[in-house]
Design an enzyme around this catalytic site. Structure first.
Site, PDB file in Angstrom:
ATOM      1  N   GLY A 151       0.875  -1.169  -0.002  1.00 14.07           N
ATOM      2  CA  GLY A 151      -0.290   0.064   0.014  1.00 14.07           C
ATOM      3  C   GLY A 151       0.885   1.287   0.235  1.00 14.07           C
ATOM      4  O   GLY A 151       2.119   1.181  -0.428  1.00 14.07           O
ATOM      5  N   THR A 208       3.089   4.251   1.280  1.00 11.84           N
ATOM      6  CA  THR A 208       4.285   4.672   1.929  1.00 11.84           C
ATOM      7  C   THR A 208       3.908   5.125   3.531  1.00 11.84           C
ATOM      8  O   THR A 208       4.306   4.618   4.524  1.00 11.84           O
ATOM      9  CB  THR A 208       5.343   5.545   1.453  1.00 11.84           C
ATOM     10  OG1 THR A 208       5.896   4.945   0.157  1.00 11.84           O
ATOM     11  CG2 THR A 208       6.674   5.835   2.344  1.00 11.84           C
ATOM     12  N   GLY A 238       2.493   2.423   5.399  1.00  8.52           N
ATOM     13  CA  GLY A 238       3.683   1.403   5.687  1.00  8.52           C
ATOM     14  C   GLY A 238       4.257   1.871   6.733  1.00  8.52           C
ATOM     15  O   GLY A 238       4.789   1.113   7.821  1.00  8.52           O
ATOM     16  N   CYS A 262       1.746   0.307  -8.467  1.00  9.43           N
ATOM     17  CA  CYS A 262       2.606   0.967  -7.524  1.00  9.43           C
ATOM     18  C   CYS A 262       3.727   0.888  -8.237  1.00  9.43           C
ATOM     19  O   CYS A 262       4.671   1.768  -8.043  1.00  9.43           O
ATOM     20  CB  CYS A 262       2.781   0.047  -6.143  1.00  9.43           C
ATOM     21  SG  CYS A 262       3.369  -1.520  -6.506  1.00  9.43           S
ATOM     22  N   GLU A 285       3.489  10.048  -5.959  1.00 12.45           N
ATOM     23  CA  GLU A 285       2.658   8.999  -6.611  1.00 12.45           C
ATOM     24  C   GLU A 285       1.164   9.538  -6.777  1.00 12.45           C
ATOM     25  O   GLU A 285       0.432   9.643  -5.963  1.00 12.45           O
ATOM     26  CB  GLU A 285       2.829   7.733  -5.644  1.00 12.45           C
ATOM     27  CG  GLU A 285       2.283   6.551  -6.286  1.00 12.45           C
ATOM     28  CD  GLU A 285       2.402   5.404  -5.163  1.00 12.45           C
ATOM     29  OE1 GLU A 285       2.748   4.423  -5.750  1.00 12.45           O
ATOM     30  OE2 GLU A 285       2.328   5.618  -4.100  1.00 12.45           O
TER      31      GLU A 285
END
Length: 498
Positions: free
Chosen positions: A244, A246, A249, A302, A400
């Site tokens: 998933g 950052t 995470g 991703c 992103e």
């Protein structure tokens, strides 16, 4: 099914039934709270199913079931050949239900049915088969010692593995985590993304049919802030694997420190560069693959090749090739085999992508796309969008976006291209296009990413590890190396009389 027409898929979709309950200890069950949330088709806005909204109490039940199953050995101590047979049967069951599994992902998150039925669902079966076949072929070790000592080194399952998976490849990401963790002998508690839980729940049902014992594979749908956090903080989860963003995470890393120091294996964000050198002899193939690298799955990948660096001498000509390919990939109904792009997963993601696009229109050169559109008057659809002459510090090139938005940036030298490619907080993947073997090797060595694809994009296989560097995380899925994160090294030292 590969010859299905548009109406065939629509008819088959209308015949589907959806599993909306959690799957805990071998049976479907409502959330303890009784709460549900809606799974919505982003292409139409239609509610597909009410889904159990699990929270910490449900996670407790699932983890307890997984722990019981692990401790009594019904799976963890099953003979390797028997575990192998069960997972091989699961692979066969996925193939037997291929069109259903593909439809679940297409309806749930908007991906093209043609991709789901030819890539995602067959891939899930393949990965389960691959890990099943590994089970009875991995040997332990005997360390070198002196007389009277026997030192055995074995890989043992960790116990209960929590898996938190993303919405962009619902079935495949559940498989990448579960297949390896189950092959190693662990119990699994899977929390699928709330945007796309339906295929994971069906996968659990197929696993039970294949012979995976009760309690070994559990699925707890719910939201990240409740069910996901509960898994991350749980004192009886031995390992948590996550794919998933950052930011999330990093939160799981914190949860580990706040709880039982469980292993965390994050595979997080990306902003992958694609480097096109003037000595690439097949620019049409490079353009085809560059378009695939950013527009496949609506750019919701991703490792999407979202930064396109083109040597200045060929840049203008290459941009024209990219515009032509983008204009030929307009979104359509995901169930129509003629469609070239599907729907964005939900309204929130759609609006987030469009914010980047709107801001980009004021700071870069929009050469095609840039609009939100509808299909049959409905849905979350965005045109394939390309910005040219993007400043390297522009958010278009730094952040992103996770959508069909490509940034094109010129370069004048190999050193400049490598420097810009590496100038990112991410390090998941990269592509290099050149017919100079020395340049291919030299540039690949210098790129700080987990996978470099030369004269292709986003290459992966069951045999090769997938994962990144820097803030793309350090978890690895696929390959035999993936098994390492679901096992621990155990030494058994025996002294004997000589």
């Amino acid at each position: 099914m590969l010859n299905y027409k548009y109406q065939d898929w629509k008819t088959r979709a209308g015949q589907l039934t959806f599993r909306g309950q959690a799957f805990i200890d071998g049976k479907f069950t409502d959330a303890i709270s009784g709460r549900t949330f809606n799974s919505i088709n982003p292409a139409t806005g239609q509610v597909l199913s009410a889904v159990a909204e699990c929270d910490a109490a449900d996670v407790d039940l699932a983890v307890a079931a997984g722990r019981r199953a692990f401790e009594d050995g019904r799976w963890s101590r099953m003979a390797p050949g028997d575990r192998k047979a069960v997972l091989l049967k699961l692979a066969d069951l996925i193939r037997a239900n291929l069109e259903e599994m593909a439809l679940l992902d297409s309806l749930d998150m908007g991906k093209l049915i043609t991709d789901a039925v030819t890539i995602d669902a067959p891939g899930s079966a393949h990965f389960f088969q691959w890990y099943a076949e590994c089970i009875d072929k991995i040997y332990d070790e005997v360390a070198p010692t002196g007389p009277g000592d026997l030192a055995l080194i074995s890989r043992v399952p960790l116990g209960v593995v929590g898996a938190v998976t993303p919405w962009n490849f619902p079935l495949d990401m559940a498989t990448w985590k579960a297949a390896a963790a189950l092959a190693a002998g662990n119990s699994v508690v899977l929390k699928p993304a709330e945007q796309s839980p339906l295929s994971a729940l069906r996968l659990a049902e197929l696993a039970a049919e294949a012979g995976v014992p009760d309690g070994v594979f559990n699925v707890v749908p719910g939201f990240g802030v409740t069910a996901g956090q509960a898994l991350g903080l749980h004192m009886d989860v031995d390992c948590l694997t996550f794919t998933g963003s950052t930011a999330i995470g990093k939160m799981f890393m914190q949860y580990s420190g706040q709880s039982n120091l469980k292993q965390i294996w994050p595979e997080t964000g990306g902003k992958s560069p694609n480097l096109i050198f003037a000595d690439c002899e097949d620019l049409d193939t490079a353009a085809d693959m560059a378009a695939f690298g950013i527009f496949f799955n609506q750019g919701e990948v991703c490792s999407a090749n979202s930064r396109l660096y083109v040597e200045r001498s060929i840049k203008d000509a290459f941009v024209e090739k990219m515009i032509a390919r983008a204009e030929a990939m307009q979104p359509g109904d995901p169930l129509d085999p003629a469609s070239k792009m599907g729907a964005i997963v939900d309204e929130k993601q759609t609006q987030g992508i469009m914010r980047f696009v709107q801001e980009g229109k004021a700071s870069a050169n929009l050469v095609t796309g840039g609009d939100r559109v509808t299909v049959n008057g409905k849905g979350c659809f965005i045109q394939p969008t390309i910005f040219d002459d993007v400043n390297h510090d522009n958010p278009l090139a730094r952040d992103e976006i996770f959508g069909p938005v490509l940034s094109i940036i010129p370069f004048d030298s190999e050193a400049e291209a490598v420097s810009m490619a590496n100038d990112s907080i991410y390090g998941l993947a990269a592509s290099v296009w050149t017919n100079n073997l020395s340049r291919a090797c030299r540039v690949s060595e210098k790129l700080h990413v987990g996978t470099v694809s030369v004269n292709t994009v986003d290459a992966l296989s069951a045999q090769t590890p997938f994962g990144g560097m820097k803030q793309s995380g350090f978890g690895r899925d696929l390959s035999l190396h993936s098994l390492e994160k679901y096992t621990a090294l155990k030494t058994t030292w025996i002294k004997y009389k000589t």
